[in-house]
Design a protein around this motif. Sequence first.
Motif, PDB file in Angstrom:
ATOM      1  N   TYR A   1      52.483  52.406  16.529  1.00  0.00           N
ATOM      2  CA  TYR A   1      52.627  51.436  17.613  1.00  0.00           C
ATOM      3  C   TYR A   1      53.872  51.756  18.429  1.00  0.00           C
ATOM      4  O   TYR A   1      54.990  51.647  17.953  1.00  0.00           O
ATOM      5  CB  TYR A   1      52.705  50.023  17.050  1.00  0.00           C
ATOM      6  N   GLN A   2      53.671  52.184  19.669  1.00  0.00           N
ATOM      7  CA  GLN A   2      54.746  52.452  20.612  1.00  0.00           C
ATOM      8  C   GLN A   2      55.968  53.128  19.970  1.00  0.00           C
ATOM      9  O   GLN A   2      57.069  52.586  19.982  1.00  0.00           O
ATOM     10  CB  GLN A   2      55.152  51.155  21.305  1.00  0.00           C
ATOM     11  N   PRO A   3      55.772  54.326  19.413  1.00  0.00           N
ATOM     12  CA  PRO A   3      56.880  55.020  18.737  1.00  0.00           C
ATOM     13  C   PRO A   3      57.944  55.488  19.734  1.00  0.00           C
ATOM     14  O   PRO A   3      57.627  55.840  20.865  1.00  0.00           O
ATOM     15  CB  PRO A   3      56.180  56.222  18.107  1.00  0.00           C
ATOM     16  N   GLU A   4      59.183  55.445  19.281  1.00  0.00           N
ATOM     17  CA  GLU A   4      60.283  55.902  20.132  1.00  0.00           C
ATOM     18  C   GLU A   4      61.087  56.970  19.422  1.00  0.00           C
ATOM     19  O   GLU A   4      61.313  56.885  18.220  1.00  0.00           O
ATOM     20  CB  GLU A   4      61.221  54.733  20.470  1.00  0.00           C
TER      21      GLU A   4
ATOM     22  N   PRO B   1      36.408  42.964  14.315  1.00  0.00           N
ATOM     23  CA  PRO B   1      37.138  41.727  14.602  1.00  0.00           C
ATOM     24  C   PRO B   1      38.182  41.924  15.700  1.00  0.00           C
ATOM     25  O   PRO B   1      38.800  42.979  15.792  1.00  0.00           O
ATOM     26  CB  PRO B   1      37.820  41.398  13.270  1.00  0.00           C
ATOM     27  N   VAL B   2      38.328  40.904  16.523  1.00  0.00           N
ATOM     28  CA  VAL B   2      39.428  40.868  17.491  1.00  0.00           C
ATOM     29  C   VAL B   2      40.447  39.869  16.943  1.00  0.00           C
ATOM     30  O   VAL B   2      40.130  38.698  16.729  1.00  0.00           O
ATOM     31  CB  VAL B   2      38.933  40.428  18.883  1.00  0.00           C
ATOM     32  N   TYR B   3      41.657  40.362  16.670  1.00  0.00           N
ATOM     33  CA  TYR B   3      42.678  39.531  16.031  1.00  0.00           C
ATOM     34  C   TYR B   3      43.480  38.760  17.080  1.00  0.00           C
ATOM     35  O   TYR B   3      43.775  39.277  18.153  1.00  0.00           O
ATOM     36  CB  TYR B   3      43.635  40.397  15.207  1.00  0.00           C
ATOM     37  N   ARG B   4      43.865  37.542  16.721  1.00  0.00           N
ATOM     38  CA  ARG B   4      44.686  36.739  17.622  1.00  0.00           C
ATOM     39  C   ARG B   4      46.048  36.538  16.976  1.00  0.00           C
ATOM     40  O   ARG B   4      46.139  36.093  15.834  1.00  0.00           O
ATOM     41  CB  ARG B   4      43.986  35.405  17.865  1.00  0.00           C
ATOM     42  N   LEU B   5      47.099  36.880  17.704  1.00  0.00           N
ATOM     43  CA  LEU B   5      48.464  36.678  17.221  1.00  0.00           C
ATOM     44  C   LEU B   5      49.163  35.705  18.153  1.00  0.00           C
ATOM     45  O   LEU B   5      48.778  35.533  19.312  1.00  0.00           O
ATOM     46  CB  LEU B   5      49.240  38.000  17.202  1.00  0.00           C
ATOM     47  N   TYR B   6      50.216  35.066  17.636  1.00  0.00           N
ATOM     48  CA  TYR B   6      50.954  34.120  18.458  1.00  0.00           C
ATOM     49  C   TYR B   6      52.452  34.374  18.299  1.00  0.00           C
ATOM     50  O   TYR B   6      52.927  34.679  17.207  1.00  0.00           O
ATOM     51  CB  TYR B   6      50.634  32.678  18.057  1.00  0.00           C
TER      52      TYR B   6
ATOM     53  N   ASN C   1      46.118  48.188  12.868  1.00  0.00           N
ATOM     54  CA  ASN C   1      47.475  48.692  12.692  1.00  0.00           C
ATOM     55  C   ASN C   1      48.449  47.927  13.593  1.00  0.00           C
ATOM     56  O   ASN C   1      49.506  47.472  13.149  1.00  0.00           O
ATOM     57  CB  ASN C   1      47.494  50.192  13.022  1.00  0.00           C
ATOM     58  N   GLU C   2      48.064  47.735  14.856  1.00  0.00           N
ATOM     59  CA  GLU C   2      48.914  46.982  15.779  1.00  0.00           C
ATOM     60  C   GLU C   2      49.122  45.568  15.263  1.00  0.00           C
ATOM     61  O   GLU C   2      50.234  45.040  15.268  1.00  0.00           O
ATOM     62  CB  GLU C   2      48.287  46.965  17.182  1.00  0.00           C
ATOM     63  N   LYS C   3      48.041  44.960  14.800  1.00  0.00           N
ATOM     64  CA  LYS C   3      48.114  43.608  14.245  1.00  0.00           C
ATOM     65  C   LYS C   3      49.126  43.549  13.099  1.00  0.00           C
ATOM     66  O   LYS C   3      49.998  42.685  13.045  1.00  0.00           O
ATOM     67  CB  LYS C   3      46.717  43.181  13.761  1.00  0.00           C
TER      68      LYS C   3
ATOM     69  N   VAL D   1      51.550  45.728  12.297  1.00  0.00           N
ATOM     70  CA  VAL D   1      52.911  46.062  12.719  1.00  0.00           C
ATOM     71  C   VAL D   1      53.566  44.852  13.390  1.00  0.00           C
ATOM     72  O   VAL D   1      54.703  44.487  13.088  1.00  0.00           O
ATOM     73  CB  VAL D   1      52.906  47.284  13.674  1.00  0.00           C
ATOM     74  N   LEU D   2      52.820  44.219  14.287  1.00  0.00           N
ATOM     75  CA  LEU D   2      53.377  43.060  15.001  1.00  0.00           C
ATOM     76  C   LEU D   2      53.602  41.889  14.050  1.00  0.00           C
ATOM     77  O   LEU D   2      54.621  41.195  14.128  1.00  0.00           O
ATOM     78  CB  LEU D   2      52.435  42.641  16.137  1.00  0.00           C
ATOM     79  N   ASN D   3      52.679  41.693  13.138  1.00  0.00           N
ATOM     80  CA  ASN D   3      52.797  40.574  12.202  1.00  0.00           C
ATOM     81  C   ASN D   3      54.010  40.732  11.286  1.00  0.00           C
ATOM     82  O   ASN D   3      54.559  39.754  10.783  1.00  0.00           O
ATOM     83  CB  ASN D   3      51.510  40.466  11.370  1.00  0.00           C
ATOM     84  N   ALA D   4      54.428  41.988  11.105  1.00  0.00           N
ATOM     85  CA  ALA D   4      55.597  42.242  10.252  1.00  0.00           C
ATOM     86  C   ALA D   4      56.914  41.987  10.996  1.00  0.00           C
ATOM     87  O   ALA D   4      57.974  41.927  10.384  1.00  0.00           O
ATOM     88  CB  ALA D   4      55.553  43.688   9.748  1.00  0.00           C
TER      89      ALA D   4
END
Length: 504
Positions: A295-298, A460-465, A479-481, A483-486
């Motif tokens: 996810y958006q590696p730098e 599935p389409v995941y919903r995050l808040y 994976n994005e889900k 990473v963001l959830n962490a």
Amino acid sequence: MMKQNNHYKLATIFVSATLILSVILLAKSGAASAFNDEDEFVTNGKRYSSYSAYLQSDEFRNSGGRCGFDSIREKFRHRYDEEKAALDCSLFQSDNLGDYFPNVIYTIPVWVHVIRADDGLTGEVSDALINSQIDVLNEDYRAGANTPGGSGNDAQIQFRLAGVSRYNNSIWFYAGEEIYAYMSSMAKDPHRYLNIYTKELGTLLGIASAPAESAGQSDDSVMINYRHFGRNSPDTAPYDQGRTTTHEVGHYLGLDHPWGIFGGCPNGDPPFCYSNGDLICDTNPEEREIYGCPYQPESCGSLDPYKNYMNYTDDSCMDQFTIEQVYRMRCSLENYRPNLYEGNTDPTPPPTPTPCTDGLTPVFRLYSEGLLVHLFTTDENEKNVLDAGPVWNFEGIAWYVYPGPRDGVVPVYRLYSDALKVHLYTTDENEKNVLNATSIWNFEVIAWYVLPGYQDGAVPVYRLYSDGLKKHLYTRDENEKNVLNATSVWVYETIAYYAYATCQ
Ligand SMILES: [Zn+2]
């Protein structure tokens, strides 16, 4: 910002080159039996549950097997000084790239050589796979709308299948570097055709010759591991969508890897970036190869060009060439391969993909770095207008949905908050009504129709808040889900609904 670890990196390249040669020879000496009839894959005495599992292992990633181009370029390192001063897109420098703005379409005839073992079966690549590979090249190099490479730049370079030759010859099929000598018996005029060979390459995926050194010679070629040729090549995930060939043709047209010649973090500012790294300034410097689809590696202080076709990421992760890569490819054609392309006033529009079966339509995902928010739309015109402006960037196709009602689907309600400047999507009619009754949210429209639960082929389409940002985010990328959830910013809420990952 100096070039770092030169000695280390050079040593790595030599080791990689040796390994590449050795995997080819390994295949020749009978270790090709590592690909057995069962799912299990064995190499160097190690067992993997499948070839695909091996492809995602550190052993593969450390082997240098993803691409053999480093070994090709290293052969010409002793000519660094004279090469650097050569034409605008030499092996070690770029000049005047802006002169190569794409204004006419170049069509390259392709001759595919399918080298099989004596039995005529081992190494076979079907006509369907060959045609699908040409389709993938055209989609990627023309950034065809609604294709996986649709968010890239249209290089106005396209490909035409001119012919296919098949050979039953185990010596050629299992050959290591000697294959370059055998090509003189097979090559179709390399000045006028892109010669692509498929054969056994062991655990090497592909390799290509550099235009500055090989253009027009009998060994001028792109060579692809036959297992990885075409779209949906069987049992070769995550390198199964034909992007090995997109990548190797990029080398053949003068491109390098984003981490360039030495790796490390070279100076990414002009004019330095035209003679270090990948000799291109609009690909951010990248410290080293990237695998998978992080996810958006730098690295090197900026976002890595991880979606670039010249990276090592998964086939499904890649979707673009930068505009300067387009310039450099066209420069290579005009200067080193002037007889290779034809019909250069061909007004053919970019390929339009076959419409989705069953009426599915893509959902486009856009992102605004200023607003820190995503936007989803099925309206291609809206996508194009927003993408052309300064605020929004088209990121890619998010998933596929139904534009209208039908059996078994439910509407997705779109609400908007003028106060928060965000959209919210829900399939829950009650949630829609409750929110619409507040002073914050307004129900706008039914956005599209989706599956309320799992069905064959759906994802599935995941919903995050984010409580801090007061925003929802939707993704089908697990994976994005995760990473963001962490992070401390996003919390995974629920599966919003089910949709389709592809056009079906
Ligand atoms: Zn490469």
